[in-house]
Design a protein around this motif. Structure first.
Motif, mmCIF file in Angstrom:
data_model
loop_
_atom_site.group_PDB
_atom_site.id
_atom_site.type_symbol
_atom_site.label_atom_id
_atom_site.label_comp_id
_atom_site.label_asym_id
_atom_site.label_seq_id
_atom_site.Cartn_x
_atom_site.Cartn_y
_atom_site.Cartn_z
ATOM 1 N N PHE A 114 1.414 4.279 -36.183
ATOM 2 C CA PHE A 114 0.545 3.181 -35.751
ATOM 3 C C PHE A 114 0.712 2.936 -34.253
ATOM 4 O O PHE A 114 -0.277 2.754 -33.534
ATOM 5 C CB PHE A 114 0.839 1.893 -36.536
ATOM 6 N N ASP A 115 1.941 2.952 -33.781
ATOM 7 C CA ASP A 115 2.208 2.745 -32.360
ATOM 8 C C ASP A 115 1.498 3.802 -31.507
ATOM 9 O O ASP A 115 0.925 3.486 -30.467
ATOM 10 C CB ASP A 115 3.717 2.766 -32.103
ATOM 11 N N LYS A 116 1.528 5.046 -31.949
ATOM 12 C CA LYS A 116 0.835 6.123 -31.214
ATOM 13 C C LYS A 116 -0.664 5.851 -31.167
ATOM 14 O O LYS A 116 -1.295 6.027 -30.120
ATOM 15 C CB LYS A 116 1.119 7.473 -31.870
ATOM 16 N N THR A 117 -1.236 5.441 -32.281
ATOM 17 C CA THR A 117 -2.662 5.111 -32.305
ATOM 18 C C THR A 117 -2.962 3.982 -31.333
ATOM 19 O O THR A 117 -3.911 4.050 -30.546
ATOM 20 C CB THR A 117 -3.105 4.712 -33.730
ATOM 21 N N LEU A 118 -2.150 2.948 -31.387
ATOM 22 C CA LEU A 118 -2.345 1.795 -30.508
ATOM 23 C C LEU A 118 -2.234 2.204 -29.038
ATOM 24 O O LEU A 118 -3.050 1.787 -28.209
ATOM 25 C CB LEU A 118 -1.325 0.710 -30.852
ATOM 26 N N ASN A 119 -1.258 3.042 -28.720
ATOM 27 C CA ASN A 119 -1.093 3.501 -27.342
ATOM 28 C C ASN A 119 -2.255 4.376 -26.896
ATOM 29 O O ASN A 119 -2.697 4.276 -25.743
ATOM 30 C CB ASN A 119 0.235 4.236 -27.166
ATOM 31 N N ASP A 120 -2.750 5.225 -27.786
ATOM 32 C CA ASP A 120 -3.915 6.051 -27.458
ATOM 33 C C ASP A 120 -5.117 5.172 -27.125
ATOM 34 O O ASP A 120 -5.822 5.417 -26.145
ATOM 35 C CB ASP A 120 -4.275 6.987 -28.616
ATOM 36 N N ILE A 121 -5.335 4.156 -27.932
ATOM 37 C CA ILE A 121 -6.462 3.245 -27.693
ATOM 38 C C ILE A 121 -6.227 2.447 -26.420
ATOM 39 O O ILE A 121 -7.142 2.266 -25.613
ATOM 40 C CB ILE A 121 -6.675 2.307 -28.904
ATOM 41 N N SER A 122 -5.019 1.994 -26.212
ATOM 42 C CA SER A 122 -4.695 1.239 -25.007
ATOM 43 C C SER A 122 -4.966 2.082 -23.760
ATOM 44 O O SER A 122 -5.511 1.586 -22.776
ATOM 45 C CB SER A 122 -3.229 0.799 -25.039
ATOM 46 N N ASP A 123 -4.616 3.358 -23.818
ATOM 47 C CA ASP A 123 -4.855 4.254 -22.687
ATOM 48 C C ASP A 123 -6.341 4.482 -22.436
ATOM 49 O O ASP A 123 -6.745 4.755 -21.308
ATOM 50 C CB ASP A 123 -4.171 5.609 -22.914
ATOM 51 N N LYS A 124 -7.152 4.377 -23.477
ATOM 52 C CA LYS A 124 -8.595 4.622 -23.357
ATOM 53 C C LYS A 124 -9.379 3.384 -22.928
ATOM 54 O O LYS A 124 -10.537 3.494 -22.542
ATOM 55 C CB LYS A 124 -9.161 5.119 -24.690
ATOM 56 N N THR A 125 -8.775 2.218 -23.069
ATOM 57 C CA THR A 125 -9.486 0.987 -22.728
ATOM 58 C C THR A 125 -9.076 0.532 -21.338
ATOM 59 O O THR A 125 -8.044 0.936 -20.801
ATOM 60 C CB THR A 125 -9.185 -0.133 -23.751
ATOM 61 N N THR A 126 -9.877 -0.319 -20.793
ATOM 62 C CA THR A 126 -9.591 -0.822 -19.453
ATOM 63 C C THR A 126 -8.444 -1.812 -19.500
ATOM 64 O O THR A 126 -8.101 -2.339 -20.554
ATOM 65 C CB THR A 126 -10.826 -1.525 -18.861
ATOM 66 N N ASN A 127 -7.875 -2.082 -18.357
ATOM 67 C CA ASN A 127 -6.811 -3.089 -18.275
ATOM 68 C C ASN A 127 -7.346 -4.482 -18.568
ATOM 69 O O ASN A 127 -6.604 -5.364 -18.956
ATOM 70 C CB ASN A 127 -6.146 -3.067 -16.897
ATOM 71 N N ASP A 128 -8.628 -4.666 -18.371
ATOM 72 C CA ASP A 128 -9.257 -5.954 -18.621
ATOM 73 C C ASP A 128 -10.109 -5.839 -19.874
ATOM 74 O O ASP A 128 -11.313 -5.642 -19.819
ATOM 75 C CB ASP A 128 -10.103 -6.356 -17.415
ATOM 76 N N LEU A 129 -9.453 -5.929 -21.030
ATOM 77 C CA LEU A 129 -10.155 -5.804 -22.306
ATOM 78 C C LEU A 129 -11.207 -6.897 -22.458
ATOM 79 O O LEU A 129 -11.001 -8.018 -21.993
ATOM 80 C CB LEU A 129 -9.166 -5.924 -23.464
ATOM 81 N N PRO A 130 -12.301 -6.580 -23.134
ATOM 82 C CA PRO A 130 -13.301 -7.628 -23.389
ATOM 83 C C PRO A 130 -12.745 -8.664 -24.361
ATOM 84 O O PRO A 130 -11.799 -8.381 -25.100
ATOM 85 C CB PRO A 130 -14.465 -6.853 -24.011
ATOM 86 N N TYR A 131 -13.346 -9.842 -24.355
ATOM 87 C CA TYR A 131 -12.952 -10.841 -25.331
ATOM 88 C C TYR A 131 -13.178 -10.290 -26.729
ATOM 89 O O TYR A 131 -13.974 -9.383 -26.938
ATOM 90 C CB TYR A 131 -13.716 -12.151 -25.132
ATOM 91 N N PHE A 132 -12.477 -10.859 -27.654
ATOM 92 C CA PHE A 132 -12.461 -10.308 -28.998
ATOM 93 C C PHE A 132 -13.853 -10.169 -29.595
ATOM 94 O O PHE A 132 -14.140 -9.188 -30.274
ATOM 95 C CB PHE A 132 -11.557 -11.122 -29.925
ATOM 96 N N ASP A 133 -14.731 -11.122 -29.359
ATOM 97 C CA ASP A 133 -16.085 -11.065 -29.922
ATOM 98 C C ASP A 133 -16.787 -9.760 -29.550
ATOM 99 O O ASP A 133 -17.573 -9.236 -30.331
ATOM 100 C CB ASP A 133 -16.923 -12.249 -29.440
ATOM 101 N N ASP A 134 -16.493 -9.230 -28.380
ATOM 102 C CA ASP A 134 -17.078 -7.956 -27.942
ATOM 103 C C ASP A 134 -16.199 -6.780 -28.346
ATOM 104 O O ASP A 134 -16.707 -5.722 -28.745
ATOM 105 C CB ASP A 134 -17.286 -7.950 -26.423
ATOM 106 N N PHE A 135 -14.897 -6.951 -28.242
ATOM 107 C CA PHE A 135 -13.971 -5.855 -28.557
ATOM 108 C C PHE A 135 -14.109 -5.411 -30.011
ATOM 109 O O PHE A 135 -14.054 -4.227 -30.334
ATOM 110 C CB PHE A 135 -12.530 -6.267 -28.249
ATOM 111 N N VAL A 136 -14.340 -6.361 -30.911
ATOM 112 C CA VAL A 136 -14.437 -6.063 -32.343
ATOM 113 C C VAL A 136 -15.626 -5.141 -32.648
ATOM 114 O O VAL A 136 -15.655 -4.490 -33.686
ATOM 115 C CB VAL A 136 -14.496 -7.365 -33.171
ATOM 116 N N LYS A 137 -16.557 -5.054 -31.740
ATOM 117 C CA LYS A 137 -17.740 -4.210 -31.942
ATOM 118 C C LYS A 137 -17.518 -2.778 -31.452
ATOM 119 O O LYS A 137 -18.381 -1.926 -31.632
ATOM 120 C CB LYS A 137 -18.929 -4.809 -31.210
ATOM 121 N N THR A 138 -16.354 -2.502 -30.890
ATOM 122 C CA THR A 138 -16.107 -1.187 -30.299
ATOM 123 C C THR A 138 -15.497 -0.205 -31.293
ATOM 124 O O THR A 138 -14.873 -0.591 -32.282
ATOM 125 C CB THR A 138 -15.160 -1.294 -29.086
ATOM 126 N N LYS A 139 -15.693 1.071 -30.971
ATOM 127 C CA LYS A 139 -15.078 2.134 -31.761
ATOM 128 C C LYS A 139 -13.559 2.015 -31.699
ATOM 129 O O LYS A 139 -12.870 2.228 -32.699
ATOM 130 C CB LYS A 139 -15.529 3.489 -31.217
#
Length: 128
Positions: free
Chosen positions: A77-102
């Motif tokens: 799970f940590d690897k998955t989370l880190n992979d996603i963290s590396d793919k997203t910007t440092n300024d993540l969208p608010y949850f209402d928008d983030f929840v709509k992302t792949k």
């Protein structure tokens, strides 16, 4: 101040890790969290709670809290989370928008699967 022993700390670590996995696995709970704590940036906070606050697999108490199989599942799970963290910007969208992302969907599915597997492992070992 009362000190706690290693067993109590291990129990708290287990509970905290399971709680953050529960939160990652539930869109409804994440939406409720954002609503109840509007100043929080829930998207970023979920990543930080995992990495900064709860996931410390090398600590003695963490190893007490989770058996080897469970630690492998958490590592995945940590690897998955880190992979996603590396793919997203440092300024993540608010949850209402983030929840709509792949990316959110990938982490959400990983959390659901991790929880299910840990619960099955714990049940097979005689734990709740």
């Amino acid at each position: 101040m009362t000190e706690i022993d290693d067993i109590e700390l291990a129990n708290r670590i287990r509970q905290n890790v399971m709680n953050i996995l529960d939160l990652w696995s539930s869109k409804e709970e994440q939406l409720k969290y954002q609503k109840n704590v509007p100043i929080a940036q829930v998207s970023a906070e979920l990543f930080c709670q995992w990495a900064d606050d709860f996931y410390h697999p090398e600590s003695t108490q963490f190893k007490m809290a989770f058996d080897e199989k469970e630690r492998e599942l958490l590592s995945d799970f940590d690897k998955t989370l880190n992979d996603i963290s590396d793919k997203t910007t440092n300024d993540l969208p608010y949850f209402d928008d983030f929840v709509k992302t792949k990316e959110w969907k990938v982490v959400n599915r990983a959390a659901i699967k991790t929880l299910e597997k840990i619960k099955n492992t714990a049940a097979n070992n005689g734990y709740k």
